[in-house]
Enzyme design. Structure first.
Site, PDB file in Angstrom:
ATOM      1  N   TRP A 122      -8.595   2.873 -10.501  1.00  0.00           N
ATOM      2  CA  TRP A 122      -7.827   2.957  -9.260  1.00  0.00           C
ATOM      3  C   TRP A 122      -8.561   2.248  -8.122  1.00  0.00           C
ATOM      4  CZ3 TRP A 122      -3.024   4.459  -7.838  1.00  0.00           C
ATOM      5  CH2 TRP A 122      -2.779   4.639  -6.476  1.00  0.00           C
ATOM      6  N   TYR A 155       0.841  -1.198   0.000  1.00  0.00           N
ATOM      7  CA  TYR A 155       0.000   0.000   0.000  1.00  0.00           C
ATOM      8  C   TYR A 155       0.880   1.254   0.000  1.00  0.00           C
ATOM      9  CZ  TYR A 155      -3.740   3.218   1.142  1.00  0.00           C
ATOM     10  OH  TYR A 155      -4.635   4.259   1.099  1.00  0.00           O
ATOM     11  N   HIS A 190       1.257   4.171  -3.069  1.00  0.00           N
ATOM     12  CA  HIS A 190       1.025   5.596  -2.844  1.00  0.00           C
ATOM     13  C   HIS A 190       2.289   6.433  -2.987  1.00  0.00           C
ATOM     14  CE1 HIS A 190      -2.905   4.202  -1.707  1.00  0.00           C
ATOM     15  NE2 HIS A 190      -3.297   5.447  -1.922  1.00  0.00           N
ATOM     16  N   TYR A 241      -4.941  17.059   0.257  1.00  0.00           N
ATOM     17  CA  TYR A 241      -5.323  15.670   0.521  1.00  0.00           C
ATOM     18  C   TYR A 241      -4.119  14.907   1.054  1.00  0.00           C
ATOM     19  CZ  TYR A 241      -7.381  11.034  -0.541  1.00  0.00           C
ATOM     20  OH  TYR A 241      -7.878   9.756  -0.469  1.00  0.00           O
TER      21      TYR A 241
END
Length: 109
Positions: free
Chosen positions: A76, A18, A22, A41
């Site tokens: 995504w 993960y 990212h 964000y």
């Protein structure tokens, strides 16, 4: 400007992957988020898999809808769905339930 915070749970066995995903978010996904009104964000990941997301936007429902209408978001979300626990059949972006803000230092009292 709305300030939005949400929680998700990343599967323990997929934490490293993960993080890697990212570290290299698709450029078209980044562009879509910006175009849809997602600002400032950030994602924060705890070692037990707790994921805290934060963003600012003029209208969260509109920003979510704008992303849902994009092909890149569909791809995504499908690619990322296996990383999360307890989505109950929802895509990760559909499982984002904003938390209620109870304090903000700069908010007028």
């Amino acid at each position: 400007m709305q300030r939005v915070c949400f929680l998700l749970k990343v599967r323990q066995e997929r934490l490293e992957e993960y993080r890697e995903r990212h570290a290299a978010v698709w450029p078209e996904m980044l562009a879509a988020l910006s175009a849809a009104g997602w600002h400032n964000y950030s994602l924060f990941l705890r070692e037990d898999g707790l994921l805290v997301g934060y963003l600012e936007t003029e209208d969260f429902a509109a920003a979510q809808a704008a992303m849902a209408a994009t092909d890149v978001n569909t791809r995504w979300q499908a690619d990322m769905a296996g990383f999360f626990e307890a989505l109950d059949g929802a895509e990760p972006d559909e499982a984002m339930k904003p938390l209620t803000e109870v304090f903000h230092l700069d908010r007028p009292q």
